[in-house]
Design an enzyme around this catalytic site. Structure first.
Site, mmCIF file in Angstrom:
data_model
loop_
_atom_site.group_PDB
_atom_site.id
_atom_site.type_symbol
_atom_site.label_atom_id
_atom_site.label_comp_id
_atom_site.label_asym_id
_atom_site.label_seq_id
_atom_site.Cartn_x
_atom_site.Cartn_y
_atom_site.Cartn_z
ATOM 1 N N ASP A 156 0.841 -1.026 -0.136
ATOM 2 C CA ASP A 156 -0.025 -0.035 -0.107
ATOM 3 C C ASP A 156 0.929 1.191 -0.177
ATOM 4 O O ASP A 156 2.009 1.132 0.250
ATOM 5 C CB ASP A 156 -0.855 -0.182 1.225
ATOM 6 C CG ASP A 156 -0.495 -0.438 2.424
ATOM 7 O OD1 ASP A 156 0.830 -0.412 2.571
ATOM 8 O OD2 ASP A 156 -0.949 -0.955 3.403
ATOM 9 N N ASP A 211 -7.516 -2.456 14.261
ATOM 10 C CA ASP A 211 -9.054 -2.631 13.872
ATOM 11 C C ASP A 211 -9.159 -3.908 13.046
ATOM 12 O O ASP A 211 -10.390 -4.007 12.389
ATOM 13 C CB ASP A 211 -9.477 -1.258 13.240
ATOM 14 C CG ASP A 211 -8.925 -1.115 11.938
ATOM 15 O OD1 ASP A 211 -7.767 -1.763 11.659
ATOM 16 O OD2 ASP A 211 -9.254 -0.116 11.173
ATOM 17 N N HIS A 256 -7.413 -4.615 10.280
ATOM 18 C CA HIS A 256 -7.113 -4.302 8.731
ATOM 19 C C HIS A 256 -5.870 -5.128 8.371
ATOM 20 O O HIS A 256 -4.933 -5.345 9.332
ATOM 21 C CB HIS A 256 -7.071 -2.791 8.380
ATOM 22 C CG HIS A 256 -5.793 -2.035 8.868
ATOM 23 N ND1 HIS A 256 -6.112 -0.926 9.439
ATOM 24 C CD2 HIS A 256 -4.486 -2.427 9.026
ATOM 25 C CE1 HIS A 256 -4.713 -0.346 9.664
ATOM 26 N NE2 HIS A 256 -4.095 -1.518 9.497
ATOM 27 N N GLU A 315 -9.738 -1.752 5.275
ATOM 28 C CA GLU A 315 -10.325 -1.450 6.466
ATOM 29 C C GLU A 315 -11.734 -2.249 7.031
ATOM 30 O O GLU A 315 -12.020 -2.846 5.802
ATOM 31 C CB GLU A 315 -10.817 -0.011 6.858
ATOM 32 C CG GLU A 315 -9.446 0.963 6.619
ATOM 33 C CD GLU A 315 -8.717 1.153 7.921
ATOM 34 O OE1 GLU A 315 -8.804 0.105 8.796
ATOM 35 O OE2 GLU A 315 -7.960 2.167 7.971
#
Ligand code: F6R
Length: 242
Positions: free
Chosen positions: A68, A136, A138, A143
Site C-alpha cells: 500500500d 481494527d 485491517h 479497513e
C-alpha cells in the site's frame, strides 16, 4: 491454516519470521516478495539485510510488491511508504529500483493507478507476503467493511488507523493522509505463503478476531482463515487473548 509462533521479545519474533522468509529466499527459484510497511516488519527487514551482508544473499533478480501507499504524499515524503521501504530495506540490499513495486499514491488518477498496479501484480505469483495487522483488524489498508473479493483499490482510512499512525507524523492525526491505495483482500489471498507479524497488547483483539472470530468483513484479517499457509509470529501480549 495458521501456524502460530509466540516469543518473548520483538527480536525473537523477527528472527522466527526470518526463518520462513529464508526458506523462500533460498528455495528453488528466485522469489517474488510481497512486502509491508509499519513497525511490525522492521526487525524482519533487519534480518534480511544481515543475511545479505553476511551470506551474500542477492536481491538482484528479486521482484517486490508492496501492499500500500498513502494517497497525496509525494514519493520523496519522509513518511511515504516508498521512502519507508528504501530506508528500511531497499537501500541496504542490491535490488535494482526497476524490480521494486510500490503503489503510486501521488498520481493524478488514483483509481487508474490502483488498476494499473493490480494488472502488474496479477502477472506474478507472490511467493511470500509479509503482513502486519491494524488494531481494527485491517491487513494492508483494507479497513473493516472492505469486501473479501477486493483487488487493489482506493480506501478511506478509519479514524482508528489514522490515530494509530499519527506517531509517524509528529503525533498529529491531521497530518496523516485520509486515503490510501491498497492491495485488496483477494489480491493478498493469491500469495502462496503469508508471514503475519503482530506485537503488543493493542493487537490482541485483532489477532483474536483474525484467528478465532467469525469470518467477517468487520475483521478483514479473518479472511486469512481461508488461506492455506499463514505463519503468524506474535509476542505474548499480542497472543494474550488466544
Ligand atoms: C502497512 C500495512 C498496515 C500495517 C498495520 C500495522 O503496509 O499494510 O496494514 O501492517 O497498520 O502497522 P504497524 O506494524 O505499524 O503496527
Amino acid at each position: 491454516m495458521f501456524h502460530v509462533t509466540v516469543k518473548d521479545t520483538y527480536d525473537e519474533v523477527s528472527a522466527e519470521a526470518f526463518k520462513v522468509m529464508k526458506e523462500v529466499m533460498y528455495g528453488d527459484h528466485t522469489p517474488v516478495l510481497g512486502l509491508a510497511t509499519g513497525s511490525s516488519p522492521v526487525g524482519l527487514y533487519k534480518e534480511m539485510i544481515r543475511d545479505h551482508n553476511e551470506n551474500g544473499t542477492s536481491y538482484k533478480d528479486i521482484l517486490t510488491f508492496n501492499l500500500d501507499e498513502y494517497i497525496g504524499l509525494p514519493r520523496d515524503h519522509r513518511e511515504s511508504y516508498w521512502t519507508f521501504m528504501h530506508v528500511n530495506l531497499f537501500n541496504h540490499v542490491d535490488i535494482p529500483d526497476e524490480n521494486v513495486h510500490v503503489p503510486l499514491g501521488c498520481g493524478e488518477d488514483p483509481e487508474a493507478d490502483c488498476a494499473a498496479y493490480e494488472e502488474e501484480l496479477a502477472k506474478h505469483t507472490v511467493d511470500v507476503q509479509v503482513l502486519g495487522i491494524g488494531s481494527d483488524g485491517h491487513i494492508a489498508f483494507n479497513e473493516p467493511g472492505c469486501p473479501f473479493d477486493s483487488v487493489t483499490h482506493v480506501m478511506d482510512l478509519t479514524e482508528q488507523t489514522r490515530q494509530d499512525n499519527a506517531r509517524f507524523f509528529d503525533g498529529d492525526i491531521n497530518q496523516v493522509p485520509t486515503k490510501a491505495c491498497t492491495m485488496g483482500l483477494a489480491s493478498i489471498m493469491r500469495a502462496k505463503k503469508i508471514i503475519l507479524i503482530a506485537t503488543g497488547a493493542n493487537k490482541a483483539d485483532a489477532v483474536y478476531g483474525m484467528m478465532k472470530g467469525p469470518k467477517t468483513v468487520d475483521c478483514p484479517a479473518s479472511i486469512l482463515q481461508d488461506h492455506a499457509e499463514v505463519y503468524v509470529f506474535l509476542d505474548k501480549e499480542a497472543a494474550s487473548k488466544l
